[in-house]
Enzyme design. Structure first.
Site, PDB file in Angstrom:
ATOM      1  N   LEU A 211     -23.848 -77.673 -46.109  1.00  0.00           N
ATOM      2  CA  LEU A 211     -25.141 -77.539 -45.426  1.00  0.00           C
ATOM      3  C   LEU A 211     -26.207 -77.202 -46.460  1.00  0.00           C
ATOM      4  CD1 LEU A 211     -24.634 -75.548 -42.076  1.00  0.00           C
ATOM      5  CD2 LEU A 211     -25.669 -77.796 -42.338  1.00  0.00           C
ATOM      6  N   ASP A 212     -27.387 -77.822 -46.334  1.00  0.00           N
ATOM      7  CA  ASP A 212     -28.488 -77.527 -47.232  1.00  0.00           C
ATOM      8  C   ASP A 212     -28.920 -76.074 -47.090  1.00  0.00           C
ATOM      9  OD1 ASP A 212     -28.559 -80.200 -48.007  1.00  0.00           O
ATOM     10  OD2 ASP A 212     -30.001 -80.731 -46.437  1.00  0.00           O
ATOM     11  N   PRO A 213     -29.531 -75.494 -48.126  1.00  0.00           N
ATOM     12  CA  PRO A 213     -30.035 -74.112 -48.015  1.00  0.00           C
ATOM     13  C   PRO A 213     -30.987 -73.920 -46.836  1.00  0.00           C
ATOM     14  CG  PRO A 213     -30.008 -74.777 -50.304  1.00  0.00           C
ATOM     15  CD  PRO A 213     -29.665 -76.012 -49.505  1.00  0.00           C
TER      16      PRO A 213
ATOM     17  N   ALA B  17     -30.892 -75.359 -44.002  1.00  0.00           N
ATOM     18  CA  ALA B  17     -30.207 -75.499 -42.719  1.00  0.00           C
ATOM     19  C   ALA B  17     -29.357 -74.284 -42.394  1.00  0.00           C
ATOM     20  CB  ALA B  17     -29.331 -76.751 -42.729  1.00  0.00           C
TER      21      ALA B  17
ATOM     22  N   ARG C 220     -32.336 -85.377 -42.438  1.00  0.00           N
ATOM     23  CA  ARG C 220     -33.582 -85.468 -43.206  1.00  0.00           C
ATOM     24  C   ARG C 220     -34.055 -86.919 -43.297  1.00  0.00           C
ATOM     25  NH1 ARG C 220     -32.503 -83.429 -48.751  1.00  0.00           N
ATOM     26  NH2 ARG C 220     -30.277 -83.579 -48.284  1.00  0.00           N
TER      27      ARG C 220
END
Length: 316
Positions: free
Chosen positions: A45-47, A49, A186
């Site tokens: 998971l992206d930072p 998110a 995104r």
């Protein structure tokens, strides 16, 4: 070299990742909270998110490569008016566009989202973990390289509007997405902005489900302890999506020695007995613990991976 001490915890956990930390940070925090070195995760998971992240502890780290999680669900806030380098709020603006009054219409928003349901080709963000000639794409992008990733086939099973708002004078859609593995929300936000005749990026993103694991099954990192981990352990067979074959004590002894056993009669993961299953891979369990993953060869099950300590959490 000293022999590695057996892990005291062997299980899969669902963790609610907070905003602002990396997936690696989650692993580090779980290690400290549980006092276990062997910790890994499935599904980055992206930072920016938050939400569902599956973590393996002890011998359960050996399951992480098998966890496919073909479908995932997200709740996203899409802000209109500009695209960014990262396709989310962390990036620098790359294109500014007008936002028509239509974008504030729920009827218009639902129509645009409807166009994105189905199988399609999607270009991933330049700032992603995809490897290009052995180097992560985001590293190349941060170094100033022009990164053009090839499109990949993804599927959006559902794209539903939750709300349309105006925040600081900018239109924001809140939408829920049910998507295939490998889909970038995104990129969806970027393409949705263009389809709406404007530009857009993700302002906020939360993963609400990863395969069969939902946000309601997640533990908060700050609440984690060995006792909590035992209580919150996921059923490994259900996460893997493979049928369960119960072992007698005599069969367990054979399995732990790597010997094949008769197929017998399995049941679906987390479900009552189901006779005559013809799956190719089975979870072999005894006393509520996963003891091996086996492949079916004719009338026998041959061991692929054996877990001497057993992975807890199997639902009987």
């Amino acid at each position: 070299m000293a022999k590695r001490k057996p892990s005291e915890l062997n299980l899969l956990l669902a963790v609610d990742k907070p905003v602002g930390i990396t997936s690696h940070d989650v692993v580090s925090r779980v290690r400290r909270a549980l006092n276990e070195r062997r910790v890994g995760h499935a599904g980055t998971l992206d930072p920016l998110a938050s939400g569902v992240m599956i973590v393996g502890v002890g011998q359960a780290t050996r399951l992480l490569g098998r966890i496919t999680l073909e479908r995932k669900r997200y709740l996203a806030r899409i802000m209109f008016g500009c695209e960014t380098t990262t396709d989310d709020a962390e990036g620098e603006p790359t294109r500014i566009a007008d936002v028509s009054d239509d974008v504030l219409s729920p009827l218009f928003a639902k129509g645009v989202l409807r166009e994105f349901v189905g199988e399609q080709e999607q270009v991933p963000p330049a700032y992603s973990a995809i490897s290009v000639d052995g180097v992560r794409s985001y590293k190349r992008a941060r170094a100033g390289e022009d990164v053009e990733l090839p499109a990949r086939t993804i599927e959006v099973y559902a794209a539903d509007l939750v709300a349309v708002d105006e925040v600081d004078g900018r239109a924001v859609w809140t939408a829920s997405f049910d998507v295939s593995k490998g889909t970038y929300i995104r990129s969806l936000a970027r393409d949705i902005g263009r389809a709406a005749g404007s530009a857009a990026h993700v302002a906020d993103l939360r993963r609400t489900a990863s395969g069969p694991v939902t946000s309601g099954m997640c533990a908060r990192i700050e609440d984690l302890s060995p006792e909590h981990a035992h209580a919150a352990a996921l059923d490994p067979a259900r996460v893997l999506g493979i049928p369960v074959r119960e072992l007698t004590d005599d069969e367990l002894a054979a399995v732990l020695n790597g010997r094949a056993i008769p197929c017998g009669s399995p049941r679906a993961a987390g479900e009552p007995f189901v006779p005559g299953d013809a799956a190719s891979t089975y979870a072999l369990v005894n006393d509520g613990r996963l003891r091996a993953i086996a492949a079916r060869e004719g009338d026998y099950l041959r061991m692929e991976t054996v877990f001497p300590q057993g992975i807890e959490g199997v639902v009987r």
